[in-house]
Design a protein around this motif. Structure first.
Motif, PDB file in Angstrom:
ATOM      1  N   UNK A  95       0.851  -1.196   0.000  1.00 46.17           N
ATOM      2  CA  UNK A  95       0.000   0.000   0.000  1.00 46.17           C
ATOM      3  C   UNK A  95       0.885   1.244   0.000  1.00 46.17           C
ATOM      4  N   UNK A  96       0.437   2.310  -0.611  1.00 50.77           N
ATOM      5  CA  UNK A  96       1.208   3.540  -0.693  1.00 50.77           C
ATOM      6  C   UNK A  96       1.480   4.106   0.698  1.00 50.77           C
ATOM      7  N   UNK A  97       2.713   4.580   0.929  1.00 50.15           N
ATOM      8  CA  UNK A  97       3.053   5.173   2.204  1.00 50.15           C
ATOM      9  C   UNK A  97       2.261   6.465   2.422  1.00 50.15           C
ATOM     10  N   UNK A  98       1.876   6.757   3.676  1.00 51.34           N
ATOM     11  CA  UNK A  98       1.137   7.998   3.937  1.00 51.34           C
ATOM     12  C   UNK A  98       2.023   9.213   3.718  1.00 51.34           C
ATOM     13  N   UNK A  99       1.389  10.352   3.543  1.00 52.14           N
ATOM     14  CA  UNK A  99       2.124  11.605   3.358  1.00 52.14           C
ATOM     15  C   UNK A  99       2.689  12.080   4.686  1.00 52.14           C
ATOM     16  N   UNK A 100       3.881  12.688   4.609  1.00 50.92           N
ATOM     17  CA  UNK A 100       4.413  13.351   5.793  1.00 50.92           C
ATOM     18  C   UNK A 100       3.622  14.646   6.003  1.00 50.92           C
ATOM     19  N   UNK A 101       3.696  15.235   7.208  1.00 47.22           N
ATOM     20  CA  UNK A 101       2.974  16.497   7.440  1.00 47.22           C
ATOM     21  C   UNK A 101       3.329  17.576   6.416  1.00 47.22           C
ATOM     22  N   UNK A 102       4.621  17.690   6.062  1.00 48.43           N
ATOM     23  CA  UNK A 102       5.041  18.718   5.111  1.00 48.43           C
ATOM     24  C   UNK A 102       4.499  18.420   3.719  1.00 48.43           C
ATOM     25  N   UNK A 103       4.538  17.138   3.327  1.00 47.80           N
ATOM     26  CA  UNK A 103       3.977  16.760   2.029  1.00 47.80           C
ATOM     27  C   UNK A 103       2.479  17.046   1.984  1.00 47.80           C
ATOM     28  N   UNK A 104       1.792  16.808   3.098  1.00 44.26           N
ATOM     29  CA  UNK A 104       0.359  17.093   3.156  1.00 44.26           C
ATOM     30  C   UNK A 104       0.103  18.583   2.989  1.00 44.26           C
ATOM     31  N   UNK A 105       0.971  19.421   3.588  1.00 48.20           N
ATOM     32  CA  UNK A 105       0.828  20.872   3.431  1.00 48.20           C
ATOM     33  C   UNK A 105       0.971  21.286   1.973  1.00 48.20           C
ATOM     34  N   UNK A 106       1.963  20.693   1.295  1.00 47.81           N
ATOM     35  CA  UNK A 106       2.180  21.017  -0.120  1.00 47.81           C
ATOM     36  C   UNK A 106       0.983  20.574  -0.942  1.00 47.81           C
ATOM     37  N   UNK A 107       0.524  19.353  -0.692  1.00 42.59           N
ATOM     38  CA  UNK A 107      -0.629  18.832  -1.446  1.00 42.59           C
ATOM     39  C   UNK A 107      -1.865  19.703  -1.221  1.00 42.59           C
ATOM     40  N   UNK A 108      -2.125  20.065   0.030  1.00 45.08           N
ATOM     41  CA  UNK A 108      -3.300  20.891   0.338  1.00 45.08           C
ATOM     42  C   UNK A 108      -3.215  22.246  -0.360  1.00 45.08           C
ATOM     43  N   UNK A 109      -2.002  22.820  -0.432  1.00 42.64           N
ATOM     44  CA  UNK A 109      -1.838  24.109  -1.101  1.00 42.64           C
ATOM     45  C   UNK A 109      -2.083  23.977  -2.606  1.00 42.64           C
ATOM     46  N   UNK A 110      -1.629  22.877  -3.199  1.00 41.20           N
ATOM     47  CA  UNK A 110      -1.874  22.637  -4.631  1.00 41.20           C
ATOM     48  C   UNK A 110      -3.379  22.544  -4.894  1.00 41.20           C
ATOM     49  N   UNK A 111      -4.076  21.756  -4.082  1.00 35.00           N
ATOM     50  CA  UNK A 111      -5.529  21.584  -4.265  1.00 35.00           C
ATOM     51  C   UNK A 111      -6.241  22.916  -4.081  1.00 35.00           C
ATOM     52  N   UNK A 112      -5.871  23.671  -3.049  1.00 36.42           N
ATOM     53  CA  UNK A 112      -6.496  24.970  -2.772  1.00 36.42           C
ATOM     54  C   UNK A 112      -6.289  25.928  -3.954  1.00 36.42           C
ATOM     55  N   UNK A 113      -5.060  25.986  -4.460  1.00 31.04           N
ATOM     56  CA  UNK A 113      -4.765  26.882  -5.581  1.00 31.04           C
ATOM     57  C   UNK A 113      -5.541  26.498  -6.831  1.00 31.04           C
ATOM     58  N   UNK A 114      -5.610  25.197  -7.115  1.00 27.63           N
ATOM     59  CA  UNK A 114      -6.313  24.750  -8.315  1.00 27.63           C
ATOM     60  C   UNK A 114      -7.815  24.987  -8.190  1.00 27.63           C
ATOM     61  N   UNK A 115      -8.355  24.814  -6.994  1.00 26.76           N
ATOM     62  CA  UNK A 115      -9.789  25.054  -6.789  1.00 26.76           C
ATOM     63  C   UNK A 115     -10.131  26.536  -6.900  1.00 26.76           C
ATOM     64  N   UNK A 116      -9.221  27.401  -6.399  1.00 27.49           N
ATOM     65  CA  UNK A 116      -9.504  28.834  -6.388  1.00 27.49           C
ATOM     66  C   UNK A 116      -9.156  29.524  -7.706  1.00 27.49           C
ATOM     67  N   UNK A 117      -8.057  29.107  -8.330  1.00 27.27           N
ATOM     68  CA  UNK A 117      -7.576  29.804  -9.521  1.00 27.27           C
ATOM     69  C   UNK A 117      -7.777  29.026 -10.812  1.00 27.27           C
ATOM     70  N   UNK A 118      -7.955  27.707 -10.693  1.00 26.66           N
ATOM     71  CA  UNK A 118      -8.161  26.898 -11.895  1.00 26.66           C
ATOM     72  C   UNK A 118      -6.884  26.373 -12.509  1.00 26.66           C
ATOM     73  N   UNK A 119      -5.737  26.669 -11.892  1.00 28.94           N
ATOM     74  CA  UNK A 119      -4.462  26.154 -12.394  1.00 28.94           C
ATOM     75  C   UNK A 119      -3.530  25.933 -11.205  1.00 28.94           C
ATOM     76  N   UNK A 120      -2.515  25.076 -11.377  1.00 31.47           N
ATOM     77  CA  UNK A 120      -1.630  24.743 -10.261  1.00 31.47           C
ATOM     78  C   UNK A 120      -0.610  25.840  -9.983  1.00 31.47           C
TER      79      UNK A 120
END
Length: 218
Positions: free
Chosen positions: A1-26
């Motif tokens: 099974x895929x290893x879980x994200x580290x806290x820092x990786x989760x922060x990066x992922x959350x920022x990518x999702x937030x930016x794409x949802x708000x602006x429409x691009x990464x």
């Protein structure tokens, strides 16, 4: 099974999702570094590579905003909103010539199985046609779990598109020549000269569900 994200990786992922949802691009690497307090874009790049290896993003080489989310790519190819329940992995039946393998018309139904059940994670299940891979236990009617990638090594089982036909075979390459090898002596290997013929890799096999009945083999 895929290893879980580290806290820092989760922060990066959350920022990518937030930016794409708000602006429409990464975001760019520099924007990630600035938002999360990294010393340089190179630190952001390291986290992006880790996220890519874990299968939660896909990176497009050579572009400043080359980040894709697999869930959003599925939405683009199927026309299904990311907010609508998919109820598991899409099961792909017959694939029409020239059309994306995850086009809505190809999806028979969804299998209630988490993508991370397989390593690397599966993106879809392809219903196997024919007996060319019989000798390694991939049979007619089985579901081949497929991880979407065009990076493939010799010996891997691949889903390949050749002349608009999709086939499952073992991959081998030597220079400009690729062989798509069956695992059944009754079938002939397919030889491709990449200088004359176009070959597209749709993904690599990461598991088999016997007869589509939920019994999984790795």
């Amino acid at each position: 099974m895929t290893r879980p994200l580290t806290p820092r990786q989760q922060n990066v992922y959350d920022f990518i999702v937030k930016t794409m949802n708000e602006l429409g691009y990464p975001p760019t690497r520099a924007e990630i570094a600035r938002a999360l307090g990294f010393r340089s874009p190179n630190a952001a790049e390291e986290h992006l590579r880790a996220l890519s290896k874990k299968g939660v993003i896909r990176m497009i080489p050579g572009t400043s905003r080359g980040i894709r989310l697999p869930s959003q790519e599925l939405e683009e190819t199927t026309g299904t909103s990311a907010g609508e329940p998919h109820n598991g992995l899409p099961i792909i039946g017959e694939v029409a010539a020239g059309s994306p393998i995850l086009a809505a018309a190809h999806i028979d139904r969804y299998c209630p199985l988490a993508p991370d059940y397989f390593t690397p994670r599966a993106d879809y299940l392809l219903r196997v046609r024919g007996l060319s891979m019989r000798d390694i236990g991939i049979l007619e009617g089985d579901l081949l779990a497929v991880h979407r990638t065009n990076r493939v090594r010799d010996g891997q089982i691949v889903v390949a598109r050749l002349d608009d036909e999709v086939t499952v075979k073992r991959f081998r390459r030597d220079g400009h020549t690729v062989w798509l090898l069956p695992e059944n002596e009754e079938f002939t290997p397919i030889e491709i000269d990449l200088r004359q013929q176009e070959l597209e890799i749709e993904g690599v096999g990461v598991g088999v569900i016997r007869g589509g009945n939920g019994q999984s083999l790795h």
